[in-house]
Design a protein around this motif. Structure first.
Motif, PDB file in Angstrom:
ATOM      1  N   GLY A  35      -1.047  39.378  69.410  1.00 14.08           N
ATOM      2  CA  GLY A  35      -1.022  39.606  70.856  1.00 14.08           C
ATOM      3  C   GLY A  35       0.213  39.012  71.509  1.00 14.08           C
ATOM      4  O   GLY A  35       0.821  39.635  72.383  1.00 14.08           O
ATOM      5  N   VAL A  36       0.592  37.830  71.079  1.00 11.86           N
ATOM      6  CA  VAL A  36       1.793  37.186  71.633  1.00 11.86           C
ATOM      7  C   VAL A  36       3.032  38.000  71.289  1.00 11.86           C
ATOM      8  O   VAL A  36       3.907  38.226  72.137  1.00 11.86           O
ATOM      9  N   ARG A  37       3.103  38.489  70.045  1.00  9.70           N
ATOM     10  CA  ARG A  37       4.245  39.319  69.636  1.00  9.70           C
ATOM     11  C   ARG A  37       4.321  40.596  70.450  1.00  9.70           C
ATOM     12  O   ARG A  37       5.394  40.996  70.911  1.00  9.70           O
ATOM     13  N   LEU A  38       3.175  41.250  70.638  1.00 11.19           N
ATOM     14  CA  LEU A  38       3.157  42.490  71.415  1.00 11.19           C
ATOM     15  C   LEU A  38       3.580  42.254  72.868  1.00 11.19           C
ATOM     16  O   LEU A  38       4.351  43.027  73.438  1.00 11.19           O
ATOM     17  N   MET A  39       3.078  41.177  73.456  1.00  6.24           N
ATOM     18  CA  MET A  39       3.461  40.870  74.840  1.00  6.24           C
ATOM     19  C   MET A  39       4.950  40.574  74.936  1.00  6.24           C
ATOM     20  O   MET A  39       5.620  41.008  75.884  1.00  6.24           O
ATOM     21  N   ARG A  40       5.489  39.848  73.964  1.00  7.70           N
ATOM     22  CA  ARG A  40       6.905  39.522  73.967  1.00  7.70           C
ATOM     23  C   ARG A  40       7.759  40.784  73.840  1.00  7.70           C
ATOM     24  O   ARG A  40       8.753  40.947  74.544  1.00  7.70           O
ATOM     25  N   ARG A  41       7.345  41.697  72.964  1.00  6.73           N
ATOM     26  CA  ARG A  41       8.087  42.957  72.803  1.00  6.73           C
ATOM     27  C   ARG A  41       8.032  43.802  74.058  1.00  6.73           C
ATOM     28  O   ARG A  41       9.041  44.382  74.474  1.00  6.73           O
ATOM     29  N   ARG A  42       6.853  43.899  74.651  1.00  5.14           N
ATOM     30  CA  ARG A  42       6.731  44.688  75.885  1.00  5.14           C
ATOM     31  C   ARG A  42       7.560  44.090  77.008  1.00  5.14           C
ATOM     32  O   ARG A  42       8.193  44.813  77.779  1.00  5.14           O
ATOM     33  N   ARG A  43       7.549  42.771  77.113  1.00  7.44           N
ATOM     34  CA  ARG A  43       8.333  42.111  78.149  1.00  7.44           C
ATOM     35  C   ARG A  43       9.820  42.348  77.933  1.00  7.44           C
ATOM     36  O   ARG A  43      10.566  42.637  78.879  1.00  7.44           O
ATOM     37  N   ALA A  44      10.272  42.269  76.680  1.00  8.29           N
ATOM     38  CA  ALA A  44      11.689  42.520  76.375  1.00  8.29           C
ATOM     39  C   ALA A  44      12.060  43.969  76.662  1.00  8.29           C
ATOM     40  O   ALA A  44      13.131  44.246  77.222  1.00  8.29           O
TER      41      ALA A  44
END
Length: 84
Positions: A35-44
């Motif tokens: 979940g943290v990885r997905l949020m980081r990718r979406r934010r980027a």
């Protein structure tokens, strides 16, 4: 079988078993990390999209201010008449 059909077949197979399979002990940390990885990718991706949009608007404004496409181009004059 495509992806959803395969997943449905796996879920049906798991539900037909007598007792449910054991849940892995590290399920919560793995799900949290995903979940943290997905949020980081979406934010980027969102930041890159907004940056690209602002750069495009800025460059369009710069082009418009330099070329002034709203002005009428000068009229062409006819060549001088010679040997009349």
């Amino acid at each position: 079988m495509n992806g959803p059909d395969r997943k449905q077949a796996e879920v049906r197979r798991m539900l037909k078993q007598a007792r449910p399979a054991a849940v892995p002990a590290d399920l919560v940390p793995r799900a949290t990390a995903l979940g943290v990885r997905l949020m980081r990718r979406r934010r980027a991706a969102r930041r890159a999209w907004w940056t690209l949009l602002f750069v495009a608007v800025f460059l369009f404004g710069l082009w418009v201010s330099l070329t002034q496409p709203w002005t009428v181009p000068p009229t062409e004059t006819t060549p001088p008449l010679e040997d009349w």
